[in-house]
Design a protein around this motif. Structure first.
Motif, mmCIF file in Angstrom:
data_model
loop_
_atom_site.group_PDB
_atom_site.id
_atom_site.type_symbol
_atom_site.label_atom_id
_atom_site.label_comp_id
_atom_site.label_asym_id
_atom_site.label_seq_id
_atom_site.Cartn_x
_atom_site.Cartn_y
_atom_site.Cartn_z
ATOM 1 N N LEU A 171 -4.553 -12.879 -10.936
ATOM 2 C CA LEU A 171 -5.107 -11.567 -11.258
ATOM 3 C C LEU A 171 -6.435 -11.417 -10.540
ATOM 4 C CD1 LEU A 171 -4.360 -11.347 -15.081
ATOM 5 C CD2 LEU A 171 -3.675 -9.649 -13.378
ATOM 6 N N LEU A 172 -6.557 -10.351 -9.762
ATOM 7 C CA LEU A 172 -7.777 -10.095 -9.013
ATOM 8 C C LEU A 172 -8.514 -8.914 -9.628
ATOM 9 C CD1 LEU A 172 -6.429 -10.368 -5.352
ATOM 10 C CD2 LEU A 172 -7.187 -12.190 -6.872
ATOM 11 N N SER A 173 -9.798 -8.851 -9.378
ATOM 12 C CA SER A 173 -10.565 -7.695 -9.822
ATOM 13 C C SER A 173 -10.007 -6.437 -9.168
ATOM 14 C CB SER A 173 -12.038 -7.862 -9.439
ATOM 15 O OG SER A 173 -12.201 -7.726 -8.028
ATOM 16 N N HIS A 174 -10.314 -5.290 -9.760
ATOM 17 C CA HIS A 174 -9.868 -4.004 -9.218
ATOM 18 C C HIS A 174 -10.259 -3.884 -7.745
ATOM 19 C CE1 HIS A 174 -8.967 0.388 -9.635
ATOM 20 N NE2 HIS A 174 -9.882 0.478 -8.689
ATOM 21 N N ASN A 175 -11.527 -4.158 -7.454
ATOM 22 C CA ASN A 175 -12.000 -4.012 -6.073
ATOM 23 C C ASN A 175 -11.280 -4.950 -5.117
ATOM 24 O OD1 ASN A 175 -13.810 -1.960 -6.624
ATOM 25 N ND2 ASN A 175 -15.568 -3.325 -6.894
ATOM 26 N N GLU A 176 -11.091 -6.199 -5.530
ATOM 27 C CA GLU A 176 -10.471 -7.181 -4.643
ATOM 28 C C GLU A 176 -8.984 -6.908 -4.455
ATOM 29 O OE1 GLU A 176 -10.527 -10.286 -1.956
ATOM 30 O OE2 GLU A 176 -12.137 -9.109 -2.847
ATOM 31 N N ALA A 177 -8.297 -6.512 -5.517
ATOM 32 C CA ALA A 177 -6.865 -6.210 -5.410
ATOM 33 C C ALA A 177 -6.618 -5.052 -4.451
ATOM 34 C CB ALA A 177 -6.296 -5.896 -6.788
ATOM 35 N N TYR A 178 -7.479 -4.048 -4.516
ATOM 36 C CA TYR A 178 -7.334 -2.915 -3.597
ATOM 37 C C TYR A 178 -7.736 -3.298 -2.179
ATOM 38 C CZ TYR A 178 -5.749 0.745 -6.690
ATOM 39 O OH TYR A 178 -4.960 1.515 -7.517
ATOM 40 N N ARG A 179 -8.755 -4.132 -2.049
ATOM 41 C CA ARG A 179 -9.185 -4.563 -0.716
ATOM 42 C C ARG A 179 -8.067 -5.309 0.001
ATOM 43 N NH1 ARG A 179 -11.168 -8.624 2.158
ATOM 44 N NH2 ARG A 179 -10.963 -10.151 0.484
#
Length: 198
Positions: free
Chosen positions: A29-37
């Motif tokens: 599970l990645l942070s919102h910012n990292e998952a989108y990046r």
């Protein structure tokens, strides 16, 4: 661990659309910012208006944007899921290792992290201060400030390893094969549990 047992915290919860499951089990599970990046979001069930608020909210403990954390809930059957109840059969709820609460730099809250009145904590002993009766209540409409409280969060920076996912709850057998395929080679349990849904 005494704190977890005392408050009956079996899992911490994260909800996501079924299409994201294989990627999450592979990448964590990645942070919102990292998952989108990294372009890893197949489908986003979050409320865009709420996400706009979270994007501009910084935690008072480490001064990081909320979108730099992986958000987890103490109670999965909450207003966020209720708003998506028309698609809840396609939403899986991940049950994560509650011992995450003992790790460094973990934050937890007494309500929705984006709400101005929410209090943030960093010490596991402060679990004593959370309104557990309200967090665990089946209904929040008759609880003062219940909508905010039911969305009490745990914020993990910046990612959670796949090995911390212990169970995948689903609404029905509809996605049974998808879950079996996604969890291959792991010890993750797949389980139908209507009790955590609406």
């Amino acid at each position: 661990m005494d704190y977890l047992e005392r408050h009956g915290i079996d899992y911490l919860y994260h909800m996501t659309y079924i299409d994201n499951l294989a990627s999450i089990i592979h990448n964590g599970l990645l942070s919102h910012n990292e998952a989108y990046r990294q372009g890893l979001i197949e489908a986003d069930i979050s409320d865009p208006n709420v996400q706009d608020i979270r994007a501009n909210t910084v935690d008072p403990c480490y001064d990081r944007p909320l979108h730099d954390y992986v958000p987890l809930y103490f109670s999965p059957r909450n207003p966020m899921l209720y708003r998506r109840r028309e698609i809840q059969e396609d939403i899986v709820i991940l049950g994560l290792d509650p011992r995450l609460l003992s790790e460094p730099n973990i934050i937890f809250t007494d309500g929705n992290a984006a709400a101005s009145e929410t209090i943030f904590y960093t010490d596991i002993s402060m679990l004593e201060r959370l309104p557990w009766n309200s967090i665990r209540a089946r209904r929040w409409t008759d609880i003062e400030d219940g909508r905010r409280i039911k969305c009490a969060e745990v914020l993990v920076h910046p990612r959670i390893e796949p090995s911390r996912i212990q169970v995948v709850f689903c609404y029905s057998d509809k996605h049974r094969e998808t879950i079996i395929t996604a969890k291959q080679g792991t010890l993750i349990i797949g389980r139908v549990n209507r009790d955590v849904y609406f």
